[in-house]
Design a protein around this motif. Structure first.
Motif, short mmCIF file in Angstrom:
data_model
loop_
_atom_site.label_atom_id
_atom_site.label_comp_id
_atom_site.label_asym_id
_atom_site.label_seq_id
_atom_site.Cartn_x
_atom_site.Cartn_y
_atom_site.Cartn_z
N ARG A 129 -32.88 49.81 -15.50
CA ARG A 129 -31.87 49.55 -16.63
C ARG A 129 -32.14 48.06 -17.48
NH1 ARG A 129 -26.39 50.52 -14.43
NH2 ARG A 129 -26.95 47.86 -13.37
N GLN A 130 -32.24 47.03 -16.56
CA GLN A 130 -33.09 45.52 -17.02
C GLN A 130 -34.18 46.03 -18.42
OE1 GLN A 130 -33.31 43.07 -13.37
NE2 GLN A 130 -31.57 42.36 -13.14
N LYS A 131 -34.75 46.28 -17.33
CA LYS A 131 -36.21 46.89 -18.37
C LYS A 131 -35.95 47.17 -19.71
CE LYS A 131 -40.07 47.18 -15.02
NZ LYS A 131 -40.38 47.95 -14.26
N ASN A 132 -34.82 48.04 -19.57
CA ASN A 132 -34.63 49.42 -20.96
C ASN A 132 -33.94 47.76 -21.48
OD1 ASN A 132 -35.16 51.11 -22.12
ND2 ASN A 132 -33.18 52.31 -20.85
N GLU A 133 -33.36 47.36 -21.63
CA GLU A 133 -32.41 45.88 -22.07
C GLU A 133 -33.30 44.86 -22.44
OE1 GLU A 133 -29.68 44.34 -19.52
OE2 GLU A 133 -28.31 46.14 -19.36
N ALA A 134 -33.67 44.48 -21.68
CA ALA A 134 -34.95 43.71 -22.37
C ALA A 134 -35.72 44.25 -23.27
CB ALA A 134 -35.99 43.46 -21.45
#
Lengths: 233, 256
Positions: B63-68
């Motif tokens: 999710r973090q990666k996706n948000e980034a």
């Protein structure tokens, strides 16, 4: 009229007499042991198990939980004795639905044998658990004046165990026999059904009382409450 | 209701045997199986919990990666949009400039063309006017007019001033050989004499004269030496006028 299956003797040699009680007991033993062996020879520890295994597990867990409920903290130690008492009496009483079958528990000799087993088992478990001193001290509870009463209690309850079971089962069988001679249809069936119920209840009472006595002997806190149960019986 | 003691003993033995048998075949295996299963379930649950935690960690990471990634994408999109906008503006500006230049060029050329046409028209008009004047004057010209011309010419010589006079006098003085006088018509003797007298007076010497006819002069007179010539003719007058009008016109254009 034959009251006890002891009276039907197959073979006799002096003191030794092979009567119906012993033979039926053997058959029952064979039945129980064989059944247990057949089911448990391929037990699985998987999540999914066979139906028979489920039934057995249910039974064993139920007995274990009952023992635990009465107050014995390590039910695995006592399950062999108490569980066998229950199973033997229960199966022997249940089989009264089989024609011409005579329950060995309807013989005072058998019930006396079981009561004597309990009578011996109580001090054996008590000493094994709390040592000889600890066990003997339980006779002085709540004080030494109670010693004779405790001893009387010990003997009387053994007698009570034997007679209660014998009386119940024997009377069940006797009533059925008498009724058959008077009203051959329908009524004996109801009495048989009642007999089954009584048999099961007796099996439960016998086993639970044995547990209570053992619990009392092992100086368990809840064991003292167990004495009160006995008093109410 | 009697107790058979042999049966009692036998039953006790039987019961003990049954206890042993059931312990051996029933309670122990069943309890063991239950324990094993419980252990297995516990371990499976533990395993599941571990896996769940792992999955959650992975999910969080993802999710973090996706948000980034989303943020980056938005930022990049914005940057691209800005770039496109500025590029569009620049191109529009370029086109506008170019169009302005082209238009101004076009306008200029149009103006020029217009000017040229006007100029040509003016010139033509002028030419026509002068041609008409010339034609009229040549048609009107005759001997008496010639006489008048000579008089005016003499007057002009006399009235020469400053540098022109000096130049004229020098030219005549230095001249060797005859002075050629050109006219459209034959000059009368009196006119000739008057002219010669006037010349003599200016140059202060005896001059030799030769007279020639030149119909192109329209009307007027022309004095020529080898190195100098002085004329007063309608033609030259018109020429001078024409030249003056052209200069004036150019000046007007320059002001425009």
């Amino acid at each position: 009229m034959r009251i006890s299956p002891d009276q039907m003797v197959f073979w006799e040699y002096g003191f030794i007499s092979l009567n119906l009680t012993i033979v039926t007991t053997w058959v029952l033993m064979l039945l129980l042991a064989l059944g247990a062996w057949l089911i448990t020879r391929n037990l699985k520890s998987e999540i999914k198990t066979s139906r028979w295994q489920n039934v057995l597990e249910m039974l064993v867990i139920m007995i274990r939980d009952q023992i635990k409920e009465v107050g014995l903290k390590k039910p695995e130690k006592y399950i062999g004795f108490i569980g066998t008492l229950f199973l033997f009496i229960a199966v022997s009483n249940l089989l009264t639905i089989v024609p011409w079958y005579e329950a060995p528990t309807g013989s005072l000799s058998t019930t006396a044998a079981l009561a004597i087993s309990v009578f011996i088992a109580v001090p054996v478990f008590g000493i094994a658990d709390g040592g000889l001193k600890g066990y003997l001290r339980s006779y002085l509870q709540p004080n030494f004046i109670m010693l004779p009463f405790n001893i009387i209690s010990e003997i009387s309850r053994t007698l009570a165990l034997a007679v209660r079971l014998f009386g119940n089962i024997m009377s069940g069988g006797l009533i059925a026999t008498v009724l058959i001679s008077i009203v051959p249809f329908f009524f004996p069936m109801i009495m048989s059904a009642l007999g089954l119920l009584t048999g099961m209840i007796q099996a439960y009472i016998f086993a639970i009382l044995a547990t209570v006595y053992i619990a009392a002997a092992t100086q368990d806190e809840k064991g003292i409450e167990g004495r009160e149960v006995e008093g109410s019986e | 209701m009697e107790i058979n003691w042999f049966t009692v003993i036998a039953q006790i033995v039987n019961f003990l045997i049954l206890v042993w048998l059931l312990k051996r075949f029933l309670y122990k295996p069943v309890l063991d199986a239950i324990d094993a299963r419980e252990k297995k379930i516990a371990s499976q649950l533990e395993d599941a919990a571990t896996k769940k935690a792992e999955a959650k960690r992975d999910k969080d990471l993802f999710r973090q990666k996706n948000e980034a990634f989303d943020k980056e994408r938005v930022a990049k999109m914005n940057a691209v949009h800005e770039q496109i906008d500025s590029e569009k503006q620049r191109l529009l500006e370029d086109v506008r400039k170019e169009s302005t230049v082209l238009r101004s060029k076009f306008e200029q050329s149009l103006k020029q063309q217009e000017q040229e046409i006007v100029d040509r028209l003016k010139k033509k008009t002028k030419d026509a006017v002068f041609d008409i004047a010339k034609k009229t004057l040549s048609d009107l010209a005759d001997v008496s007019l010639e006489q008048q011309v000579v008089t005016v010419f003499i007057e002009k010589i006399r009235n020469l001033d400053g540098a022109s006079k000096t130049k004229f006098i020098d030219a005549l003085k230095d001249n060797e050989g005859p002075i050629t006088i050109k006219s459209v018509f034959d000059l009368s003797d009196s006119s000739k004499q008057e002219l010669e007298k006037a010349m003599e007076k200016i140059t202060e010497k005896q001059n030799d004269f030769r007279y020639e006819l030149e119909p192109e002069l329209v009307s007027g007179i022309k004095i020529e030496t080898a190195s100098y010539q002085l004329s007063w003719t309608i033609d030259s007058y018109l020429e001078a006028l024409k030249k003056e009008s052209i200069i004036t016109k150019e000046k007007e254009n320059a002001i425009d």
